[in-house]
Design a protein around this motif. Structure first.
Motif, PDB file in Angstrom:
ATOM      1  N   GLY A 273      83.877 -45.189  58.681  1.00  0.00           N
ATOM      2  CA  GLY A 273      84.381 -44.165  57.606  1.00  0.00           C
ATOM      3  C   GLY A 273      83.376 -43.793  56.917  1.00  0.00           C
ATOM      4  O   GLY A 273      83.422 -43.514  55.746  1.00  0.00           O
ATOM      5  N   GLY A 274      82.003 -43.633  57.316  1.00  0.00           N
ATOM      6  CA  GLY A 274      80.956 -43.167  56.519  1.00  0.00           C
ATOM      7  C   GLY A 274      79.992 -42.300  57.735  1.00  0.00           C
ATOM      8  O   GLY A 274      80.185 -42.322  58.805  1.00  0.00           O
ATOM      9  N   TYR A 275      79.169 -41.612  57.060  1.00  0.00           N
ATOM     10  CA  TYR A 275      78.487 -40.616  57.713  1.00  0.00           C
ATOM     11  C   TYR A 275      76.895 -40.618  57.143  1.00  0.00           C
ATOM     12  O   TYR A 275      76.862 -41.272  55.934  1.00  0.00           O
ATOM     13  N   VAL A 276      76.014 -39.914  57.565  1.00  0.00           N
ATOM     14  CA  VAL A 276      74.897 -39.571  57.008  1.00  0.00           C
ATOM     15  C   VAL A 276      74.861 -38.181  56.751  1.00  0.00           C
ATOM     16  O   VAL A 276      75.441 -37.258  57.174  1.00  0.00           O
ATOM     17  N   PHE A 277      74.089 -37.724  55.638  1.00  0.00           N
ATOM     18  CA  PHE A 277      73.963 -36.440  55.318  1.00  0.00           C
ATOM     19  C   PHE A 277      72.930 -35.730  55.878  1.00  0.00           C
ATOM     20  O   PHE A 277      71.763 -35.803  55.661  1.00  0.00           O
ATOM     21  N   ASP A 278      73.393 -34.644  56.489  1.00  0.00           N
ATOM     22  CA  ASP A 278      72.423 -33.937  57.673  1.00  0.00           C
ATOM     23  C   ASP A 278      72.198 -32.426  57.525  1.00  0.00           C
ATOM     24  O   ASP A 278      73.050 -31.619  57.309  1.00  0.00           O
ATOM     25  N   ASN A 279      70.896 -31.991  57.798  1.00  0.00           N
ATOM     26  CA  ASN A 279      70.610 -30.716  58.034  1.00  0.00           C
ATOM     27  C   ASN A 279      71.208 -30.072  56.883  1.00  0.00           C
ATOM     28  O   ASN A 279      71.791 -28.900  57.023  1.00  0.00           O
ATOM     29  N   CYS A 280      70.808 -30.301  55.604  1.00  0.00           N
ATOM     30  CA  CYS A 280      71.183 -29.316  54.266  1.00  0.00           C
ATOM     31  C   CYS A 280      69.954 -29.012  53.728  1.00  0.00           C
ATOM     32  O   CYS A 280      68.943 -29.652  53.435  1.00  0.00           O
ATOM     33  N   PRO A 768      79.157 -25.193  52.477  1.00  0.00           N
ATOM     34  CA  PRO A 768      78.227 -25.589  51.223  1.00  0.00           C
ATOM     35  C   PRO A 768      78.203 -27.201  51.036  1.00  0.00           C
ATOM     36  O   PRO A 768      77.218 -27.509  50.234  1.00  0.00           O
ATOM     37  N   LEU A 769      79.048 -28.098  51.447  1.00  0.00           N
ATOM     38  CA  LEU A 769      78.848 -29.264  51.146  1.00  0.00           C
ATOM     39  C   LEU A 769      77.973 -29.994  52.245  1.00  0.00           C
ATOM     40  O   LEU A 769      78.085 -31.369  52.163  1.00  0.00           O
ATOM     41  N   GLY A 770      77.607 -29.212  53.170  1.00  0.00           N
ATOM     42  CA  GLY A 770      76.572 -29.843  53.991  1.00  0.00           C
ATOM     43  C   GLY A 770      77.068 -30.171  55.430  1.00  0.00           C
ATOM     44  O   GLY A 770      78.542 -30.104  55.618  1.00  0.00           O
ATOM     45  N   THR A 771      76.417 -31.009  56.044  1.00  0.00           N
ATOM     46  CA  THR A 771      77.045 -31.592  57.542  1.00  0.00           C
ATOM     47  C   THR A 771      76.794 -32.987  57.441  1.00  0.00           C
ATOM     48  O   THR A 771      75.706 -33.662  57.199  1.00  0.00           O
ATOM     49  N   THR A 772      77.865 -33.493  57.675  1.00  0.00           N
ATOM     50  CA  THR A 772      78.132 -35.037  58.168  1.00  0.00           C
ATOM     51  C   THR A 772      77.952 -35.337  59.290  1.00  0.00           C
ATOM     52  O   THR A 772      78.464 -34.675  60.420  1.00  0.00           O
ATOM     53  N   SER A 773      77.195 -36.296  59.911  1.00  0.00           N
ATOM     54  CA  SER A 773      76.926 -36.945  61.215  1.00  0.00           C
ATOM     55  C   SER A 773      76.798 -38.216  61.318  1.00  0.00           C
ATOM     56  O   SER A 773      76.505 -39.187  60.385  1.00  0.00           O
ATOM     57  N   MET A 774      77.027 -38.686  62.718  1.00  0.00           N
ATOM     58  CA  MET A 774      77.084 -40.253  62.776  1.00  0.00           C
ATOM     59  C   MET A 774      75.842 -40.184  63.910  1.00  0.00           C
ATOM     60  O   MET A 774      76.245 -39.669  65.056  1.00  0.00           O
ATOM     61  N   TYR A 775      74.817 -41.064  63.928  1.00  0.00           N
ATOM     62  CA  TYR A 775      73.787 -41.074  65.183  1.00  0.00           C
ATOM     63  C   TYR A 775      74.161 -42.262  65.640  1.00  0.00           C
ATOM     64  O   TYR A 775      74.735 -43.126  65.077  1.00  0.00           O
ATOM     65  N   ALA A 776      73.893 -42.167  67.165  1.00  0.00           N
ATOM     66  CA  ALA A 776      74.253 -43.319  68.061  1.00  0.00           C
ATOM     67  C   ALA A 776      73.288 -44.457  67.769  1.00  0.00           C
ATOM     68  O   ALA A 776      72.270 -44.346  67.096  1.00  0.00           O
ATOM     69  N   LYS A 777      73.363 -45.271  68.238  1.00  0.00           N
ATOM     70  CA  LYS A 777      72.969 -46.658  67.959  1.00  0.00           C
ATOM     71  C   LYS A 777      71.247 -46.868  68.415  1.00  0.00           C
ATOM     72  O   LYS A 777      70.935 -45.888  69.593  1.00  0.00           O
ATOM     73  N   PRO A 778      70.530 -47.088  67.544  1.00  0.00           N
ATOM     74  CA  PRO A 778      68.924 -47.076  68.181  1.00  0.00           C
ATOM     75  C   PRO A 778      68.950 -48.212  69.369  1.00  0.00           C
ATOM     76  O   PRO A 778      69.855 -48.696  69.892  1.00  0.00           O
TER      77      PRO A 778
END
Length: 789
Positions: A273-280, A768-778
C-alpha cells in the motif's frame, strides 16, 4: 467454519448426484517429451484449451503452455511470474491486493474490488471472479495454459482478451510420491514448499501440497526531510503468506473419477500500500505541472516530493502505513464419467475471500491521499458439460451458472474528498469519503461447439454461447469533514434520476468459427473469427454523472490467421498468429476528478505473434517469442475539473487553476479527454527468450539457463499521459541447476533481473497530485534445494 464444511458437503453431494463426465482429459493431459536426452523440453505439451486433451501444436488457438517441470526450470513460484515467458502478456500490479493481467493490450486497469477482468483466470477448471484472488503462491503445478484472444464460447463472458489457466497436480498417481523444496533469496526471502500423495485404498488416492514464503521489502523507508518529514518506517514489496491444498481422487468403476479439493491461503500483515512519487515537474504551488487534459506530464523520474530532488525508485517516503490481510478458501468437486455414448463433466466450486487493505496513496509524507478497502467475496459456480465423438464429428454442449456476492467498503481521505466536502458546504477540514456497497451478480449461459471434418485435411469448428447477466447494487456514500457528515449519494438517489440505473439485466452471445487445414501431421493452418463479450458494471462514486454510474458491456470481434509447424524429429517447432481486433464499447479506465471511473469507447488493434521452440543440438533448448502490435482507442475521458487545497499560501496557482479565496483552487482543464490513445501495456514490439543447455556427468545432470524479455516503449495507462510512458527495457534471469543421477536431489542457484534493470510494473496518473508508481524488484539472487520421493 461449520458453514463452510456444510457447503463442502454440498459440493460432494451435487457432484455425486450428477454422475457424469470423462476421465480421459485428466488421464491424457500429460506432458509429451520430445526427447529423452533433455529433462526439460519447451513447446511440446498436451493442453485442454478446447476442453479436450490435445497437443498444443494441433490446437487452432494462439496458446502458450508450460508443464510443472518447465515452470520450475523458469523459476516461477508466483502466479504473476509467467508474464515474461508469454508473448503479448504483461502484468500491472503494485501489491498482492489487485492483479491485472494484460493480453494483447486488453486489460481492466481499474483497481476497484468489484470489477472483473477481461482476461479470465481459471484455477483447476474453475473461474476466479475476483481480481483480489488472482495473485498467490504457485506450487505443485501440473500445467499453466495461456490462451490469447477471445475465448467466450467455451470459457464464458469475461474471457474477452483471453484466458490464463492454472492446473494443480491432482491425486491420479497411486504410487507414494512427493517432494520438498527449501530456498533463500536476497531481501531475506525464505520459502518452503512440498507435496505428498499416493494410494489410500484400491481406487482411492490423495495428495496434499503446501507452501510458505516470507520476505522483507525491497523498497526501503527513508525520511523525506529528517526531523520534519519522517517516513513510516515500512519496507514495501515483501511477503508474508502461506497456502495449503488437499485433494482426494476416487475411481468410479472403470468409467469415471471424482476429484474433491479444498484449498486455503493467507496473507497476513503484508507491508504494502505504498508507492514512489514519479515523473512530477513540481511547481511553486506544490503541485505537479499538467497538460491540457489535467494529466501529470513530467518525465524526470522518481523525486522526493518535499525537496524536489531525484530519489531512488526503491525508497519509501510515505507517512501512512499500508497493509494487506487476505484469506481465501476454495471447496471444489470435479466428477468425470463416461456414459458410453457420451461423456459428461460436472465442476462445482465454492470460493470465500476476505480482505482488508490500507494504503498511502500519494507517495509523500503529506496527508494528500489515504485509501483503504474491505471486501467479503463469495462465489458459487456450476458447470455441466456433455461431449462425444463420431466419425468425422466431435461435439460438446454445456450449461454454466455463476453467483457472485461482494460486500465491500472504501475510505478515501485527503484531496480526492476535498471537492465533495466543499460542494456540500462543509469546511474542508480533514475530509474523507466513506463508501459502502453490496453487489450481487448472477450469470447463466448455454454453450456448444462442434468440429466437423469437411475432408481428410480440412476441419470446420463452430461454437456459440448465450450468456445472461443480472446485477444489482446497494450503495451509500457520505463525506465527513470538520466533525460533520453529509450523505453524498446512494443507489436510490441515482435510480431516482434514472430509474433502473442500479440494475443490469443483459443477454449477449459469444461465437467462434474456425477453418483448419492440416496438410500433414506436423502442420496446421487456421483462420478464425471470435466474438468475445464482457458484461457491464458500475462506477460506485457519488460524484459521477448519472449517465456514467453504469457502464455498458464490451464486445470484441477478433479475426485471426495462424500457422503451427514442426519438423519430423520435433527439433524445430514454430507458431505464428496475425490478428485484428474490432472493439466496441471498450471499457476504458481513467481517474476523473480524482475518482476511478470506467467509460465506454471504441478501439482497434492489429498484431502479430511468433513463437519458436528449437533444439539445435542434443541437450540444448531455445525458446524465442516476438510480438508486434499497433492499437488505437477513439476517446478516453480525463479530469475536466478539480478542487485543490492551497499548499503554499501566496504561490501562483497551478496552470488551468484559479485561487478561490477560501483556501482552495478551482481547476478547469480545457481538454475533456485523449483521442487516438494506445492500449495500455501494449508495446509496439516485444521479445522473450529462453536458452537452456544441460549435460550429463558421472555425478548427475547440470543445466545452465538464461531467459528473459525485452519490451519496447509503452504506456502503462490508457490515458497515455507523458508520465505513464515506460521506456523500452530488458529484464534477464540466469540459473545453474544440478540434478542427481537418480533424479531425487537437485540444487539451483539463480539470479533474477541479473542486469539490475529499473522498470515500473504499475503507474497511476493523479494529475496535479503527480504520478504514483511501483518499480519491480532490482537484481536478486538465491539458492533452492529439492528432494523427491
Amino acid at each position: 467454519m461449520e458453514s463452510r464444511w456444510k457447503l463442502t458437503t454440498a459440493v460432494v453431494l451435487a457432484a455425486t448426484a450428477a454422475t457424469f463426465a470423462n476421465d480421459a482429459a485428466a488421464q491424457d493431459a500429460k506432458q509429451e517429451r520430445a526427447s529423452a536426452d533433455s529433462p526439460v523440453v519447451f513447446g511440446d505439451i498436451v493442453v485442454t484449451a478446447t476442453k479436450r486433451s490435445e497437443n498444443v501444436g494441433r490446437v487452432p488457438i494462439a496458446i502458450s503452455a508450460f508443464s510443472g517441470d518447465q515452470l520450475k526450470a523458469l523459476g516461477i513460484t508466483e502466479t504473476t511470474q509467467i508474464t515474461q515467458h508469454v508473448p503479448g502478456l504483461q502484468l500491472n500490479a503494485w501489491s498482492p491486493n489487485v492483479t491485472i493481467f494484460n493480453l494483447r493490450g486488453v486489460s481492466q486497469n481499474n483497481f476497484t474490488d468489484y470489477l472483473e477482468s477481461p482476461v479470465a483466470v481459471y484455477i483447476d477448471d474453475a473461474y476466479m471472479g475476483s481480481i483480489n484472488g488472482v495473485s498467490g503462491q504457485l506450487f505443485d503445478v501440473q500445467r499453466v495454459e495461456v490462451l490469447r484472444g477471445p475465448q467466450g464460447t467455451l470459457f464464458g463472458r469475461n474471457a474477452t482478451g483471453g484466458l490464463i489457466h492454472y492446473l494443480s497436480t491432482d491425486a491420479s498417481n497411486a504410487t507414494f510420491n512427493g517432494y520438498a523444496t527449501a530456498g533463500y533469496e536476497r531481501f531475506n526471502r525464505r520459502m518452503l514448499e512440498g507435496a505428498a500423495g499416493g494410494s489410500i485404498a484400491e481406487g482411492l488416492r490423495f495428495r496434499v501440497a503446501g507452501r510458505i514464503a516470507r520476505a522483507d521489502g525491497y523498497v526501503k523507508p527513508q525520511a523525506a526531510l529528517p526531523g520534519v518529514f519522517e517516513s513510516n518506517g515500512q519496507a514495501l514489496g515483501g511477503e508474508n503468506g502461506w497456502a495449503l491444498r488437499g485433494t482426494i481422487q476416487a475411481d468410479l468403476g472403470e468409467r469415471g473419477t471424482l476429484d474433491l479439493w479444498y484449498k486455503h491461503s493467507e496473507d497476513n500483515g503484508v507491508a504494502t500500500g505504498g508507492y514512489v512519487f514519479d515523473n512530477c515537474d513540481l511547481t511553486a504551488s506544490g503541485y505537479c505541472a499538467t497538460d491540457a487534459a489535467g494529466l501529470s506530464n513530467g518525465t524526470g523520474g522518481v523525486i522526493n516530493a518535499i525537496t524536489g530532488e531525484k530519489a531512488s525508485p526503491y525508497a519509501n517516503f510515505s507517512n501512512l502505513r499500508g497493509s494487506l490481510d487476505r484469506d481465501i478458501d476454495v471447496a471444489q468437486a470435479k466428477l468425470l464419467y463416461d456414459l458410453g455414448g457420451a461423456k459428461l463433466t460436472a465442476i462445482t466450486n465454492y470460493t470465500w475471500l476476505d480482505k482488508v487493505y490500507a494504503e498511502d496513496g500519494d507517495a509523500t509524507p503529506l496527508d494528500l491521499i489515504g485509501f483503504g478497502t474491505t471486501a467479503k467475496y463469495r462465489q458459487f459456480s456450476q458447470e455441466l458439460r456433455l461431449s462425444g465423438d463420431a466419425p468425422r464429428f466431435r461435439w460438446q454442449v454445456g450449461a454454466y451458472y455463476l453467483d457472485m456476492k461482494i460486500r465491500g467498503s472504501s475510505l478515501t481521505s485527503g484531496v480526492p474528498a476535498l471537492s465533495a466536502a466543499v460542494a456540500t458546504g462543509l469546511d474542508g477540514t480533514n475530509p474523507a469519503i466513506d463508501d459502502d456497497y453490496n453487489l450481487r451478480s448472477k450469470n447463466w449461459s448455454l454453450f456448444g461447439q462442434v468440429e466437423y471434418d469437411l475432408a481428410d485435411k480440412v476441419t470446420l469448428v463452430a461454437g456459440g454461447r448465450y450468456s445472461k447477466d443480472t446485477k444489482r447494487v446497494d450503495y451509500r456514500s457520505a463525506v465527513t469533514s470538520g466533525g460533520a457528515t453529509v450523505e453524498l449519494g446512494s443507489d436510490e438517489s441515482f435510480a431516482a434520476l434514472r430509474p433502473g440505473v442500479d440494475r443490469i439485466s443483459d443477454g449477449d452471445w459469444a461465437a467462434r468459427v474456425s477453418l483448419n487445414f492440416k496438410p500433414n501431421a506436423d502442420t496446421l493452418l487456421f483462420a478464425s473469427w471470435n466474438r468475445g463479450i464482457k458484461g457491464g458494471n458500475f462506477t460506485l462514486s457519488p460524484v459521477v454523472d448519472v449517465a456514467n454510474f453504469q457502464h455498458g458491456g464490451e464486445t470484441l470481434n477478433s479475426f485471426e490467421l495462424g500457422a503451427k509447424w514442426a519438423n519430423a524429429d520435433k527439433t524445430v517447432r514454430l507458431a505464428a498468429t496475425a490478428y485484428h481486433y474490432i472493439y466496441d464499447n471498450y471499457q476504458a479506465f481513467a481517474i476523473i476528478n480524482f475518482v476511478p471511473q470506467v467509460r465506454n469507447s471504441d478501439a482497434r488493434a492489429t498484431g502479430v505473434e511468433i513463437e519458436a521452440f528449437l533444439r539445435p543440438a542434443p541437450h540444448f533448448n531455445v525458446n524465442l517469442g516476438a510480438t508486434w502490435e499497433t492499437s488505437k482507442v477513439d476517446f478516453v475521458s480525463t479530469a475536466g475539473t478539480a478542487v485543490l487545497g492551497v499548499l503554499v499560501p501566496g504561490a501562483p496557482a497551478p496552470q488551468y487553476c484559479t485561487d478561490q479565496g477560501d483556501g482552495t483552487y478551482g481547476c478547469a482543464y480545457p481538454s475533456a479527454g485523449v483521442t487516438d490513445a494506445e492500449l495500455p501495456n501494449a508495446p509496439r514490439f516485444s521479445v522473450n527468450y529462453v536458452l537452456r543447455y544441460d549435460v550429463d556427468t558421472s555425478f548427475g545432470n547440470v543445466a545452465a539457463q538464461f531467459d528473459g524479455a525485452w519490451y519496447d516503449d509503452q504506456f502503462l495507462e490508457v490515458t497515455n499521459g507523458a508520465s505513464s510512458r515506460q521506456s523500452a527495457y530488458n529484464v534477464s534471469n540466469a540459473s545453474l541447476t544440478w540434478t542427481s543421477p537418480d533424479d531425487r536431489f537437485s540444487v539451483e542457484v539463480y539470479g533474477r533481473n541479473v542486469f539490475d534493470t529499473v522498470y515500473r510494473q504499475y503507474t497511476l496518473n493523479l494529475g496535479p497530485l503527480g504520478t504514483t508508481s511501483m518499480y519491480a524488484k532490482p537484481a536478486t539472487y538465491g539458492v533452492s534445494a529439492t528432494v523427491k520421493w
